[in-house]
Design an enzyme around this catalytic site. Structure first.
Site, mmCIF file in Angstrom:
data_model
loop_
_atom_site.group_PDB
_atom_site.id
_atom_site.type_symbol
_atom_site.label_atom_id
_atom_site.label_comp_id
_atom_site.label_asym_id
_atom_site.label_seq_id
_atom_site.Cartn_x
_atom_site.Cartn_y
_atom_site.Cartn_z
ATOM 1 N N GLY A 65 0.601 -5.203 0.837
ATOM 2 C CA GLY A 65 -0.474 -5.285 -0.155
ATOM 3 C C GLY A 65 -0.002 -5.866 -1.474
ATOM 4 O O GLY A 65 -0.805 -6.392 -2.247
ATOM 5 N N ALA A 69 0.856 -1.186 0.000
ATOM 6 C CA ALA A 69 0.000 0.000 0.000
ATOM 7 C C ALA A 69 0.892 1.236 0.000
ATOM 8 O O ALA A 69 2.064 1.158 0.375
ATOM 9 C CB ALA A 69 -0.874 -0.022 1.243
ATOM 10 N N GLU A 79 -0.252 -9.500 -0.932
ATOM 11 C CA GLU A 79 -1.685 -9.811 -0.839
ATOM 12 C C GLU A 79 -2.309 -9.861 -2.234
ATOM 13 O O GLU A 79 -3.134 -10.723 -2.530
ATOM 14 C CB GLU A 79 -2.382 -8.769 0.046
ATOM 15 C CG GLU A 79 -1.994 -8.940 1.513
ATOM 16 C CD GLU A 79 -2.496 -7.812 2.399
ATOM 17 O OE1 GLU A 79 -2.260 -6.633 2.047
ATOM 18 O OE2 GLU A 79 -3.125 -8.103 3.424
ATOM 19 N N GLU A 112 3.971 -5.480 7.451
ATOM 20 C CA GLU A 112 3.117 -4.432 8.032
ATOM 21 C C GLU A 112 3.394 -4.177 9.509
ATOM 22 O O GLU A 112 3.306 -3.043 9.982
ATOM 23 C CB GLU A 112 1.638 -4.791 7.854
ATOM 24 C CG GLU A 112 1.114 -4.664 6.432
ATOM 25 C CD GLU A 112 1.288 -5.925 5.593
ATOM 26 O OE1 GLU A 112 2.126 -6.785 5.957
ATOM 27 O OE2 GLU A 112 0.591 -6.057 4.571
HETATM 28 C C1 3H9 Z 1 0.592 -2.426 3.383
HETATM 29 O O1 3H9 Z 1 0.857 -2.835 2.285
HETATM 30 C C2 3H9 Z 1 -0.725 -2.644 4.039
HETATM 31 C C3 3H9 Z 1 -1.613 -3.628 3.354
HETATM 32 O O2 3H9 Z 1 -1.557 -4.867 4.010
HETATM 33 C C4 3H9 Z 1 -3.048 -3.188 3.435
HETATM 34 C C5 3H9 Z 1 -3.566 -2.360 2.402
HETATM 35 C C6 3H9 Z 1 -5.042 -2.058 2.512
HETATM 36 N N1 3H9 Z 1 4.582 3.627 0.079
HETATM 37 O O3 3H9 Z 1 13.271 2.361 0.659
HETATM 38 P P1 3H9 Z 1 13.689 3.105 -0.545
HETATM 39 C C7 3H9 Z 1 9.306 5.311 -0.979
HETATM 40 S S1 3H9 Z 1 1.687 -1.527 4.279
HETATM 41 C C8 3H9 Z 1 5.015 4.864 -0.180
HETATM 42 O O4 3H9 Z 1 14.694 4.164 -0.412
HETATM 43 P P2 3H9 Z 1 14.863 0.726 -1.650
HETATM 44 C C9 3H9 Z 1 10.367 5.683 0.034
HETATM 45 O O5 3H9 Z 1 9.855 6.511 1.040
HETATM 46 C C10 3H9 Z 1 3.092 -1.397 3.237
HETATM 47 N N2 3H9 Z 1 6.303 5.168 -0.415
HETATM 48 O O6 3H9 Z 1 14.096 2.113 -1.737
HETATM 49 C C11 3H9 Z 1 11.381 6.380 -0.840
HETATM 50 O O7 3H9 Z 1 10.898 7.705 -1.080
HETATM 51 P P3 3H9 Z 1 11.921 8.931 -1.224
HETATM 52 C C12 3H9 Z 1 3.904 -2.627 3.266
HETATM 53 C C13 3H9 Z 1 7.173 4.168 -0.392
HETATM 54 O O8 3H9 Z 1 15.039 0.302 -3.057
HETATM 55 C C14 3H9 Z 1 11.291 5.606 -2.165
HETATM 56 O O9 3H9 Z 1 10.012 4.962 -2.138
HETATM 57 N N3 3H9 Z 1 5.118 -2.425 2.516
HETATM 58 C C15 3H9 Z 1 6.796 2.863 -0.114
HETATM 59 O O10 3H9 Z 1 16.035 0.836 -0.742
HETATM 60 C C16 3H9 Z 1 12.367 4.550 -2.315
HETATM 61 O O11 3H9 Z 1 12.349 3.713 -1.166
HETATM 62 C C17 3H9 Z 1 6.254 -2.020 3.093
HETATM 63 O O12 3H9 Z 1 6.332 -1.838 4.292
HETATM 64 C C18 3H9 Z 1 5.429 2.598 0.114
HETATM 65 N N4 3H9 Z 1 4.971 1.354 0.347
HETATM 66 O O13 3H9 Z 1 13.857 -0.281 -0.909
HETATM 67 C C19 3H9 Z 1 7.428 -1.835 2.172
HETATM 68 N N5 3H9 Z 1 7.895 2.070 -0.138
HETATM 69 O O14 3H9 Z 1 12.787 8.584 -2.382
HETATM 70 C C20 3H9 Z 1 8.132 -0.534 2.440
HETATM 71 C C21 3H9 Z 1 8.937 2.877 -0.430
HETATM 72 O O15 3H9 Z 1 11.028 10.108 -1.405
HETATM 73 N N6 3H9 Z 1 9.212 -0.272 1.507
HETATM 74 N N7 3H9 Z 1 8.505 4.144 -0.585
HETATM 75 O O16 3H9 Z 1 12.680 8.976 0.083
HETATM 76 C C22 3H9 Z 1 10.411 -0.881 1.600
HETATM 77 O O17 3H9 Z 1 10.639 -1.735 2.432
HETATM 78 C C23 3H9 Z 1 11.500 -0.440 0.659
HETATM 79 O O18 3H9 Z 1 11.131 0.817 0.157
HETATM 80 C C24 3H9 Z 1 11.730 -1.391 -0.536
HETATM 81 C C25 3H9 Z 1 12.682 -0.695 -1.557
HETATM 82 C C26 3H9 Z 1 12.373 -2.673 -0.016
HETATM 83 C C27 3H9 Z 1 10.451 -1.721 -1.244
#
Ligand code: 3H9
Length: 709
Positions: free
Chosen positions: A113, A68, A116, A136
């Site tokens: 998500g 998400a 999911e 999450e």
């Molecule tokens: C969820 O899914 C709930 C569901 O169950 C329910 C739904 C109804 N959203 O980390 P990076 C941004 S909860 C918005 O440096 P990497 C991040 O802030 C979600 N923004 O890259 C950054 O922005 P900026 C569950 C996001 O390659 C840019 O993207 N998912 C999101 O080192 C680059 O990120 C997670 O918890 C997001 N979801 O790592 C995953 N993700 O450049 C969270 C990233 O402006 N994300 N951004 O600073 C991660 O773990 C890492 O970003 C990922 C990539 C491993 C994907």
């Protein structure tokens, strides 16, 4: 290939009867508003188009879906659950009832998500480099679109509970073993081509089965009490981890739709919680701190290809290991043969410990050790791209070292000090190149702790700052930029925090009660036990160095100085606030409280409750943090929070000291600090910024956003 329809975020194409839905929402293909609608729209077209027999769901730029859009959660919580986008559950329902096989083709990450969505597809195939997970709980949430109901149907209840409660992603090979993905491609194989082949050869040949209908793996019921205990141990006080297990347990006893409704209720409860707000603040904060005004892609930075460290003590040795662990050759200089051998023996023991615990192989250990060159002289220091000084905390000694380095180091080399308190400008004044002098403050144990405080002096160049911020990342750290004030961000705040802990004992609280209250609040350790771990003599030495700056007549704690005078430096001498056995296990020493009573007969003694202990220690942190922010020594309040969460054991689910104060309400924090000022005098004068923001009804977070515009 013909294009059926195109939207900005979701593109639908067709390849001889196989539709391809591509998510393109950079940088991580999050499910931002518009993406779920785009997927639902594409699925509706596929269902209605007789020429399409199967569909592939894939992410652009070799990334599936990172989950998400986390930025939306604050808005949804503030709007009482209303969203700008259709619910993901609705979209997933459309996918699984499409009537044609839908195959998720996963590269990069399928998280939250994202996983999911993949699990609502009829099949999942993954690139060998892919990772999947339900992280999450690390945001204080549980999966909110069926993750707790579909995952156990693929992996069984025990593994699903673990994946949802711990939040760690797994790689493609493990995902295959667990039953999450149906096929893993060979390294280098093209994902889309592999998915299309899978659709034609396998998916179209088999009857369609929805994940929600796969109940076989739900029969085996694990010991949920043991799982809850394991989650509580791993993530102390984290509500989401426990709720995730509740939801997975429900999958084993409730019909799918009932389980989904239960999951939704728990998800919304978590979404409204302070823990989730705090953890989301930390998620974005860890990325925000990398952004330094004045530094952008055009700012020069140097690649650090070889490094040198002066001092092979606890800090110097730990720093050398950081370089070796990142594959960077490092020279380590000591003043005497014995000190050098002691330092190298500690490094070898540390690595051997990791090998015996299975963290890495003997071969890795040998490679890392081979990158560390112990030496008594400065040979090769003229080749180093960075030299980090990690000698004793004394200004004269440090200046002498920098004078020597100035004569030896190559032009442009970074000359860094690991000082935890001393002025970078004064250290730089011993050189002819203050633009290259900077603070790199590591935290003990340096090879483990994630924080690197980068300290800029008045003349430090942007290139030196840029290089050190990036070096931190390369060493696996979170780098935070601090200004050059006494103690920088972390230790400047730690002083008042630990001062209050000592005062509380001097006023009658027991040593154990002070530590217990802060531990129960969520700190990794109590403040007095932390002193014993770090060595009480460190602060003692610093206090002697700055004694001339103390304002006469202002109360100072005396207990730690007295303990040091007795040779009780903490764990390393077997006694400090506590006594330690050979395994460094602490026991309360009742003698300490008796001594403190004797040393402080003029301080009235009283019963002190847990709430006061927590408020005194934490609001001392917050008040000093407010001054640091106002004086510009921290760029934003979140920088202070990241320092505390990564360097001082502050619980991430409380958001760091400044976010904690924002969540409590600055009016309440201010009122309590005024109360303490009335009781204890000028050490508690409220910081002007706190007063201003409390009166405006504002927050440190809002102030930082205003200031950075
Ligand atoms: C969820 O899914 C709930 C569901 O169950 C329910 C739904 C109804 N959203 O980390 P990076 C941004 S909860 C918005 O440096 P990497 C991040 O802030 C979600 N923004 O890259 C950054 O922005 P900026 C569950 C996001 O390659 C840019 O993207 N998912 C999101 O080192 C680059 O990120 C997670 O918890 C997001 N979801 O790592 C995953 N993700 O450049 C969270 C990233 O402006 N994300 N951004 O600073 C991660 O773990 C890492 O970003 C990922 C990539 C491993 C994907």
């Amino acid at each position: 290939m013909s294009t059926l329809s195109t939207q900005d975020l979701v593109v639908l194409t067709q390849n001889d009867g196989i539709a391809v839905i591509t998510i393109q929402n950079p940088p991580v293909n999050a499910l931002s508003p518009g993406v779920p609608e785009g997927i639902a729209n594409a699925i509706a077209r596929i269902r209605d188009d007789a020429s399409v027999r199967a569909a592939i769901l894939i992410g652009a730029n070799n990334r599936f879906i990172a989950g998400a859009d986390i930025r939306e959660f604050g808005k949804i919580a503030a709007a009482g659950g209303k969203r700008d986008s259709i619910g993901l559950n609705e979209v997933l329902h459309t996918i699984e009832n499409c009537g044609k096989p839908v195959i998720a083709a996963i590269d990069g990450h399928a998280l939250g998500g994202g996983l999911e969505t993949a699990m609502a597809c009829h099949y999942r195939i993954a690139a060998s480099t892919a990772h999947v997970g339900q992280p999450e709980c690390k945001l204080g949430l549980i999966p909110g679109a069926g993750g707790t109901q579909r995952l156990p149907r693929l992996t069984g209840l025990a593994k699903a509970a673990e994946l949802c409660a711990f939040g760690d992603p797994v790689n493609a090979a493990t995902a295959f073993e667990l039953g999450i993905v149906d096929r893993v491609l060979a390294p280098g194989e093209d994902l889309l081509a592999g998915a299309i082949a899978f659709a034609r050869e396998t998916a179209l040949a088999l009857p369609l089965v929805r994940t929600r209908d796969k109940d076989a793996k739900l029969a085996e019921k694990p010991d949920f009490t043991a799982l809850r205990e394991a989650a509580a141990k791993r993530s102390r006080n984290l509500n989401a981890a426990q709720r995730a297990i509740d939801a997975v347990e429900a999958a084993g006893v409730m019909p799918f739709d009932e389980g989904l409704a239960y999951e939704q209720k728990l998800f919304m409860d978590c979404l409204y919680s302070d823990q989730s707000k705090a953890l989301i603040h930390i998620f974005f904060g860890e990325r925000e701190v990398a952004k330094v005004p004045g530094i952008d892609k055009t700012t020069p930075s140097f690649t650090i290809q070889n490094a040198a460290v002066i001092g092979a003590g606890t800090m110097g040795g730990g720093i050398a290991m950081c370089f070796a662990n990142a594959g960077i050759p490092v020279r380590v200089k000591e003043a005497s043969e014995q000190a050098l051998e002691r330092g190298m023996a500690a490094i070898r023991k540390n690595y051997a410990n990791s090998v015996s615990k299975g963290r890495f192989s003997q071969e890795t250990m040998d490679k890392r050790l081979a990158l560390i060159t112990p030496q008594l002289g400065y040979d090769g220091f003229d080749q180093a791209d960075i030299v980090i000084e990690a000698v004793f905390e004394g200004m004269e000694l440090k200046k002498e070292v920098f004078r020597e380095l100035d004569a030896i180091a190559k032009p442009g080399a970074i000359l860094a000090s690991n000082t935890s308190t001393l002025s970078i400008d004064e250290i730089a004044s011993a050189t002819s190149r203050p633009e290259s002098v900077i603070g790199t403050h590591f935290f003990s144990p340096a090879n483990v702790m994630k924080l690197l405080e980068v300290v800029r002096g008045a003349s430090t160049s942007l290139a030196a700052i840029n290089t050190c911020m990036q070096l931190g990342k390369k060493l696996g750290k979170v780098s935070v930029l601090a200004g050059n004030c006494f103690g920088f961000i972390g230790n400047r705040m730690f002083g008042p925090y630990r001062r209050e802990a000592q005062f509380l004992v001097e006023e009658g609280a027991s040593v154990a009660a002070v530590d217990r209250a802060l531990y129960d609040f969520g700190m990794a350790m109590g403040p007095l036990a932390t002193g014993d771990l770090a060595g009480l003599d460190v602060g003692w030495r610093i206090r002697k160095e700055i004694a001339h700056l103390q304002k006469p007549g202002v109360r100072q704690p005396i207990a730690e100085d007295k303990l040091c005078e007795m040779g009780r430096f903490g764990q390393k001498t077997g006694a400090g606030w506590y006594v330690y056995d050979a395994q460094r296990k602490a026991s309360v020493d009742p003698q300490v409280e008796a001594w403190v009573r004797e040393w402080t007969t003029e301080v009235p003694k009283r019963e002190i409750g847990e709430e006061e202990i927590v408020d005194r220690c934490l609001y001392a942190l917050v008040n000093e943090g407010a001054r640091i922010l106002e004086e510009g020594f921290a760029l934003r309040s979140v920088d202070i929070d990241i320092v505390y969460v990564n360097g001082y054991g502050f619980p991430a689910y409380r958001g760091g000291p400044m976010e904690y104060a924002d969540l409590v309400g600055l009016d309440k924090v201010y009122a309590r600090i005024k109360e303490f000022e009335g009781q204890h005098g000028e050490l508690w004068t409220p910081a002007p910024l706190l007063v201003k923001l409390a009166e405006e009804g504002s927050t440190f977070g809002a102030y930082s956003k205003r200031a950075s515009r």
